[in-house]
Design an enzyme around this catalytic site. Structure first.
Site, PDB file in Angstrom:
ATOM      1  CG  HIS A 259       1.975  -0.906  -1.894  1.00  0.00           C
ATOM      2  ND1 HIS A 259       1.415  -0.585  -0.681  1.00  0.00           N
ATOM      3  CD2 HIS A 259       3.077  -1.637  -1.607  1.00  0.00           C
ATOM      4  CE1 HIS A 259       2.153  -1.080   0.295  1.00  0.00           C
ATOM      5  NE2 HIS A 259       3.168  -1.728  -0.249  1.00  0.00           N
ATOM      6  CG  ASN A 260       3.824  -3.894  -4.716  1.00  0.00           C
ATOM      7  OD1 ASN A 260       3.881  -3.122  -5.661  1.00  0.00           O
ATOM      8  ND2 ASN A 260       4.753  -3.924  -3.772  1.00  0.00           N
TER       9      ASN A 260
END
Length: 363
Positions: A259-260
């Site tokens: 994620h991210n």
């Protein structure tokens, strides 16, 4: 599907010599080639196997004496491996799914499909999804609500595209790839032992056992144009902002992008690479097989990481790294050379001690 040697050479923008009207139907390695094959004799050591086959024509390197190799025709490429990109595209027979929308596909009434979209059996396309013109979507694919796919994409068997994912043009997703799964984001009510270890590099701080609580992933994933994602690779959605993969980046089989993460353009993530959450990978980076990147790190442009490297701190642009933890590749190699000498050094020190400290030697 068949082409003359002349047609192939013109399509590739290279030179053809000899009987250029010879027609070939497939590519083959020199030893396995038949008379209707184009042999891939792209290097002298490959060409040495031509007598074992029956090819009349071959793709050869610049300066090759193709007639001495027993060929009737040759395609001369300054960079044969690069020529193979266009050559294999010409000869690719496709996946054989057929055209049109298969009657078993489930497509929401609000989904928008562009001109020339093909959808395979048992595929599900969710509400308000937008599929660009010319896309080919294979069997048993799932495309979530509000997902967007650009034109001329190839979405192969069993791919999972989650809600709100945005995918650029000419993207290839190989079988079993998952784009937009939730991030691995959990938190404890109080400071955890893991947080303490990150600060102390060893001391757990006496934290008690706690249960983990899920942090939902509200962001999504954005893939740029001409991205390719390998079989069973996974790209997680962001927590609040999107996970981003830049244009023309290629992601291999069984790669994990958390994620991210933001990955730049023209980057290669090879098999079994893992990039932990919120890290940034620059442009023109190569992470070889089984490279691991810790969370919240930065890997600069034009970095090359050798196979099995574990990146635990930021890597400046242009550096070539290897090892665990990652260090400059030449330093890492020197270190291993020194380690191999340790045994001999120990033996030398023992001999010196024996010579200096003889028990029966007097003053």
């Amino acid at each position: 599907m068949s082409y003359t040697i002349d047609q192939i050479a013109k399509a590739l923008g290279v030179e053809a010599l000899g009987a250029t009207d010879i027609r070939v139907t497939a590519l083959a390695e020199p030893a396995d080639s038949g008379p209707d094959h184009l042999a891939l004799a792209t290097r002298p050591d490959y060409a040495a196997a031509l007598p074992q086959g029956a090819a009349r024509a071959a793709l050869v390197w610049e300066g090759a004496d193709w007639q001495a190799l027993g060929l009737e025709a040759a395609i001369i490429a300054p960079r044969p491996r690069y020529a193979m990109s266009g050559l294999t595209a010409m000869m690719d027979p496709g996946e054989g799914w057929g055209d049109g929308i298969h009657p078993s596909a489930v497509i929401d009434d609000t989904a928008q499909l562009g001109i020339g979209v093909h959808v395979g059996p048992l595929t599900v396309i969710g509400p308000r999804a937008q599929i660009g013109a010319g896309c080919r979507i294979g069997p048993q694919v799932t495309i979530g609500a509000d997902a967007v796919i650009g034109e001329n994409g190839l979405i192969r068997e069993g791919v999972r595209i989650a809600a709100r994912v945005r995918i650029g043009a000419r993207v290839i997703l190989n079988p079993g790839a998952v784009v937009g799964g939730d991030g691995f984001s959990f938190v404890t009510p109080e400071k955890s032992s893991v947080e303490s270890v990150r600060e102390t590099l060893g001391d757990q701080g006496g934290a008690g056992a706690q249960s983990y609580v899920r942090i939902h992933s509200l962001g999504s994933v954005r893939l740029g144009d001409d991205v390719e994602v390998g079989a069973n690779a996974a790209i997680d959605r962001g927590t609040v902002r999107d996970t981003v993969i830049g244009d023309r980046t290629k992601i291999d089989t069984l790669v994990m992008v958390a994620h991210n993460v933001v990955v730049g353009t023209d980057t290669l993530l090879c098999g079994l690479v893992g990039v932990a959450g919120s890290s940034r990978i620059g442009n023109n980076v190569v992470l070889a097989g089984q490279v691991g990147v810790g969370d919240n790190l930065f890997v600069g442009d034009n970095v090359i990481a050798g196979g099995g490297t574990k990146i635990l701190s930021n890597v400046p642009a242009g550096r070539v790294v290897l090892g665990y933890p990652a260090m400059k590749m030449d330093n890492h190699i020197d270190m291993y050379k020194h380690m191999r000498r340790l045994g001999r050094m120990v033996a030398d020190v023992a001999a010196l001690k024996k010579a200096v400290f003889k028990p029966d030697q007097s003053d």
